[in-house]
Design an enzyme around this catalytic site. Structure first.
Site, PDB file in Angstrom:
ATOM      1  N   ASP A   8      39.550 -21.401  -2.755  1.00  0.00           N
ATOM      2  CA  ASP A   8      39.231 -20.494  -1.658  1.00  0.00           C
ATOM      3  C   ASP A   8      40.328 -19.435  -1.560  1.00  0.00           C
ATOM      4  O   ASP A   8      41.506 -19.769  -1.384  1.00  0.00           O
ATOM      5  CB  ASP A   8      39.151 -21.308  -0.361  1.00  0.00           C
ATOM      6  CG  ASP A   8      38.299 -20.621   0.684  1.00  0.00           C
ATOM      7  OD1 ASP A   8      37.563 -21.321   1.390  1.00  0.00           O
ATOM      8  OD2 ASP A   8      38.385 -19.381   0.792  1.00  0.00           O
ATOM      9  N   ASP A 103      34.371 -15.039  -2.192  1.00  0.00           N
ATOM     10  CA  ASP A 103      35.787 -15.422  -2.225  1.00  0.00           C
ATOM     11  C   ASP A 103      36.040 -16.923  -2.377  1.00  0.00           C
ATOM     12  O   ASP A 103      37.124 -17.399  -2.070  1.00  0.00           O
ATOM     13  CB  ASP A 103      36.497 -14.905  -0.969  1.00  0.00           C
ATOM     14  CG  ASP A 103      36.069 -15.645   0.289  1.00  0.00           C
ATOM     15  OD1 ASP A 103      35.004 -16.287   0.262  1.00  0.00           O
ATOM     16  OD2 ASP A 103      36.790 -15.578   1.285  1.00  0.00           O
ATOM     17  N   GLU A 104      35.045 -17.681  -2.817  1.00  0.00           N
ATOM     18  CA  GLU A 104      35.294 -19.106  -3.018  1.00  0.00           C
ATOM     19  C   GLU A 104      34.439 -19.641  -4.163  1.00  0.00           C
ATOM     20  O   GLU A 104      33.375 -19.102  -4.458  1.00  0.00           O
ATOM     21  CB  GLU A 104      35.023 -19.905  -1.741  1.00  0.00           C
ATOM     22  CG  GLU A 104      33.610 -19.756  -1.263  1.00  0.00           C
ATOM     23  CD  GLU A 104      33.272 -20.689  -0.108  1.00  0.00           C
ATOM     24  OE1 GLU A 104      33.689 -21.857  -0.128  1.00  0.00           O
ATOM     25  OE2 GLU A 104      32.573 -20.237   0.807  1.00  0.00           O
TER      26      GLU A 104
END
Length: 410
Positions: A8, A103-104
């Site tokens: 993350d 974003d992860e």
DNA sequence: TCTGGGGTCCTAGGACCC
DNA sequence: TCTGGGGTCCTAGGACCC
């Protein structure tokens, strides 16, 4: 033994902005828009979070909490570009990677021990390579299930690593608030609190049957989650399985509520065109068109219409959206309109031959239009108004966007 | 405080069919 | 002339995620 990483990125949007403007580093920064705009915080720097600013907070509220913060509109293209870079780094650690959002990501590192060493060593290397190649920090959760990996990356923030050893899942989860479980939001949290359940450990003590009777199918999954299992729902799916989207939608919130029928109609048409374009990019056709209206008091309705054949044609999407809107708008000022395409089918769907030939001709014509829009901007060609004649007469070229003239922005 | 935009999944009722 | 039952499709709304 399965080894799952959940990676993350820390304050992703803010961190990317800092790469482009290092003077932002260490300052309270809010990405999402101007403080007087309608909208919410997309990301807040750690300095801004100290003031209580967090994502999903209305921008106006964020401004009241932290007026000295730097408010940025943000750069979606940059975030996509960096998301690709992140993906590139992760792919070197395992071919089984799934970006779960911009974003992860989840990685399956099962069986990579000989190549990468034990999990903590691999995580350390990942941190270093990520920083070196993207300039960004990330947090890494390691576990044998996706769910626990996700929760542990959250606990590892910022810039940390947390490995939950096999067999220790329930012990790790027990002291955490139920809200930490992915899928438990405000409402479920409140319902659980009403039953005296505050910690995951309280949940784990309840029997499955009573959870199921209270929360349905969901309760059953919840019981498993309290023990750290991926049982049921999204977490159960394979990492890296690429799937077609199930729906495509666009919506717009006006700066100020409007009852201007022409403006609403033009907005609806523009949104439907964007939906059509995305359908073509995916090679998909939609059988259900839905419009969404939100009024000043935030009351929201959706109205859907199922077509007798799937379509990817702008004009058809626009006309169905328009009809739904006219039939259901109460004439009062509108805060938001949206157009949604569902029941998506691949090109080779159940259309009859005539219909699929017609769709094919349209697709070719509209893809040409899409290309012009790529070069000269969204507004260079509009199909949004004057829907009477045949295709050729419906294309209105914006003089400023005409091929041969210098396109704007270059 | 005054609430974005893009998605996924679930529920529940009514229509319709056998 | 006292009200089946199951499956599937459609619609609307809502919880939740980033």
């Amino acid at each position: 033994m399965k080894i799952i990483f959940h990676v993350d990125m820390d304050a992703f949007f803010v961190s990317v902005e800092e790469l482009f403007d290092p003077s932002l580093i260490g300052k309270p920064v809010v990405v999402g828009g101007r403080p007087d705009q309608r909208g919410v915080v997309s990301a807040a720097s750690y300095a801004a979070r100290k003031f209580g600013v967090h994502s999903a907070l209305p921008l106006r509220t964020a401004y009241k909490l932290c007026p000295q913060a730097i408010f940025l509109d943000g750069h979606p293209e940059r975030y996509r570009e960096y998301s690709h870079k992140v993906h590139g780094v992760l792919q070197r650690f395992s071919p089984v990677v799934e970006m779960a959002s911009i974003d992860e990501a989840y990685l399956d590192l099962t069986g990579t021990e000989r190549l990468l060493g034990p999990p903590l060593k691999a995580a350390h290397r990942l941190h270093e390579e990520m920083k070196r190649e993207t300039g960004l920090n990330c947090s890494i959760g390691i576990a044998r299930s996706r769910m626990v990996a996700k929760v542990s990356s959250d606990q590892a923030k910022p810039n940390g690593v947390l490995w939950i050893l096999p067999g220790q899942e329930a012990r790790f989860l027990a002291p955490l608030d139920v809200r930490r479980i992915p899928g438990v939001g405000k409402v479920t949290e409140k319902n659980l609190h009403a039953l005296g359940i505050r910690k995951v450990g309280d949940l784990a003590r309840l029997d499955e049957a009573s959870l199921e009777s209270r929360f349905g199918k969901w309760g059953l999954a919840l019981a498993g989650k309290a023990l750290g299992e991926d049982a049921g729902g999204w977490f159960d799916s394979e990492i890296g399985a690429e799937e077609d989207p199930k729906s495509i939608s666009h919506e717009h919130t006006f700066d100020q509520d409007t009852a201007d029928a022409a403006r609403l109609d033009a907005t609806l048409a523009r949104l439907a065109e964007k939906v059509g374009r995305r359908l073509r990019e995916h090679g998909l056709y939609s059988r259900t068109v839905q419009v969404k209206l939100r009024y000043s008091d935030f009351s929201t309705i959706t109205r859907a219409h199922t077509l007798d054949h799937a379509t990817g044609i702008d004009i058809e999407l626009i006309e169905h959206a328009r009809a739904l809107f006219l039939k259901n708008w109460n004439g009062k000022p509108v805060r938001l309109v949206g157009v949604h395409a569902g029941s998506l089918e691949a090109a080779e769907g159940q259309m009859n031959l005539l219909e699929s030939e017609r769709q094919e001709r349209w697709r070719k014509a509209l893809e040409a239009v899409d290309k012009i829009r790529d070069r000269f901007g969204e507004s260079s060609v509009s199909l949004a108004s004057g829907m009477k004649g045949d295709y050729a007469e419906r294309v209105h070229e914006n003089p400023e966007g005409l091929p041969g003239k210098a396109p704007r922005g270059h």
